[in-house]
Design a protein around this motif. Structure first.
Motif, short mmCIF file in Angstrom:
data_model
loop_
_atom_site.label_atom_id
_atom_site.label_comp_id
_atom_site.label_asym_id
_atom_site.label_seq_id
_atom_site.Cartn_x
_atom_site.Cartn_y
_atom_site.Cartn_z
N SER A 1 -36.80 -83.29 -1.10
CA SER A 1 -35.80 -84.16 -1.71
C SER A 1 -35.07 -84.84 -0.57
O SER A 1 -34.55 -84.18 0.34
N THR B 1 -30.85 -89.60 -4.43
CA THR B 1 -30.83 -88.71 -5.59
C THR B 1 -31.70 -87.51 -5.27
O THR B 1 -32.35 -87.45 -4.23
N ASN B 2 -31.76 -86.56 -6.17
CA ASN B 2 -32.67 -85.44 -5.93
C ASN B 2 -34.05 -85.70 -6.48
O ASN B 2 -34.72 -84.82 -6.98
N LYS B 3 -34.49 -86.95 -6.34
CA LYS B 3 -35.88 -87.28 -6.60
C LYS B 3 -36.76 -86.48 -5.67
O LYS B 3 -36.50 -86.37 -4.48
N LEU B 4 -37.82 -85.92 -6.21
CA LEU B 4 -38.74 -85.10 -5.43
C LEU B 4 -39.99 -85.88 -5.03
O LEU B 4 -40.51 -86.67 -5.81
N TYR C 1 -35.38 -87.08 -15.63
CA TYR C 1 -36.47 -87.65 -14.85
C TYR C 1 -37.77 -87.62 -15.65
O TYR C 1 -37.97 -86.74 -16.48
N TYR D 1 -41.90 -87.68 -14.48
CA TYR D 1 -42.93 -87.68 -13.47
C TYR D 1 -44.28 -87.71 -14.17
O TYR D 1 -44.38 -87.36 -15.35
N PHE E 1 -43.22 -89.51 -8.98
CA PHE E 1 -41.96 -89.88 -9.61
C PHE E 1 -42.10 -91.20 -10.37
O PHE E 1 -42.69 -92.15 -9.86
N GLU F 1 -32.90 -94.91 -10.76
CA GLU F 1 -33.95 -95.24 -9.80
C GLU F 1 -35.29 -95.27 -10.52
O GLU F 1 -35.49 -94.52 -11.48
N ARG G 1 -26.69 -84.20 -8.98
CA ARG G 1 -27.52 -85.22 -8.36
C ARG G 1 -27.83 -84.92 -6.91
O ARG G 1 -28.70 -85.53 -6.32
N ASP G 2 -27.14 -83.97 -6.29
CA ASP G 2 -27.33 -83.76 -4.86
C ASP G 2 -28.73 -83.20 -4.60
O ASP G 2 -29.36 -82.61 -5.47
N ARG G 3 -29.19 -83.40 -3.39
CA ARG G 3 -30.58 -83.14 -3.06
C ARG G 3 -30.95 -81.67 -3.14
O ARG G 3 -32.12 -81.33 -3.16
N ALA G 4 -29.96 -80.78 -3.15
CA ALA G 4 -30.26 -79.35 -3.23
C ALA G 4 -30.31 -78.83 -4.65
O ALA G 4 -30.64 -77.67 -4.88
N SER G 5 -29.96 -79.68 -5.60
CA SER G 5 -29.93 -79.24 -7.00
C SER G 5 -31.34 -79.29 -7.56
O SER G 5 -31.95 -80.36 -7.63
N LEU H 1 -34.71 -79.39 -9.79
CA LEU H 1 -35.15 -79.96 -11.06
C LEU H 1 -35.81 -78.88 -11.89
O LEU H 1 -36.57 -78.06 -11.38
#
Lengths: 113, 115
Positions: free
Chosen positions: A93, A98-101, B33, B35, B45, B56, B98-102, B104
């Motif tokens: 990420s 954003t936390n898009k993977l 999201y 995918y 994505f 996005e 929304r933070d990158r460590a959260s 999915l």
């Protein structure tokens, strides 16, 4: 752009063998790193994560250490079981986004009794 | 543990037809999201969604695709005129932050087959 490369499968092991699945990444910033697992017929499940250098993520006997110097996040388990048979995905990420993977291609692990 | 639920598990449609894939994200999650995974390829994505708008989208998510949160619990992906190359497994996901460590949380996917 950012990307993830993981070893091609399938990986076939006997029960109780040691597992390593290699994962390296390319990122412009400072990403978070994840391993997801997909059991047959199921969705993607988070296995473990690490958010900064030298962090070790662990879960269900699996471990991976965030190595910034080698841009790697290899997955290891000391003794695999038949029930570990699944597809394993390394993902990142991106920093500041954003936390898009972004996923690797996935590695199929088959553990034989 | 709360789950992301996707329906149907398998959808077969003819080329040119519209298809809607359904998802119910985890109830206290705010970010959603889609995918997709074409057979044998990477998980890619498509789109992220927050506060009733797209935050996005990828190059794959062209004008044929749209997303909607029609009723506060469902989150849908619509493909207006399906093509053969849209055949894939489509995964819905949600996250609390929304933070990158959260992380999915993913559903089990809908396998879309376009004939």
């Amino acid at each position: 752009g950012d990307s993830v490369t993981q070893m091609e499968g399938p990986v076939t092991l006997s029960e109780e063998a040691f597992l390593t699945i290699n994962c390296t990444y390319t990122a412009t910033g400072y990403p978070s790193l994840f391993w997801y697992v997909q059991y047959p017929g199921e969705g993607l499940q988070l296995l473990l994560k690490a958010t900064k250098a030298d962090d070790k993520g662990s879960n269900k006997g699996f471990e991976a250490t965030y190595r910034k110097e080698t841009t790697s996040f290899h997955l290891e388990k000391g003794s695999v079981q038949v029930s570990d048979s699944a597809v394993y995905f390394c993902a990142l990420s991106e920093w500041g986004a954003t936390n898009k993977l972004i996923f690797g291609t996935g590695t199929l692990l088959a553990v034989q009794p | 543990e709360p789950e992301v639920t996707q329906t149907p598990s398998h959808q077969v449609t003819q080329m040119g037809q519209e298809v809607i894939l359904h998802c119910v994200p985890i109830s206290n999650h705010l970010y959603f999201y889609w995918y997709r995974q074409i057979l044998g390829q990477k998980v890619e994505f498509l789109v992220s969604f927050y506060n009733n708008e797209i935050s996005e989208k990828s190059e794959i998510f062209d004008d044929q695709f749209s997303v909607e949160r029609p009723d506060g619990s469902n989150f849908t992906l619509k493909i207006r005129s399906t093509k053969l190359e849209d055949s894939a497994m489509y995964f819905c996901a949600s996250s609390e932050w929304r933070d990158r460590a959260s992380p999915l949380h993913f559903g089990n996917g809908t396998r879309l087959t376009v004939t």
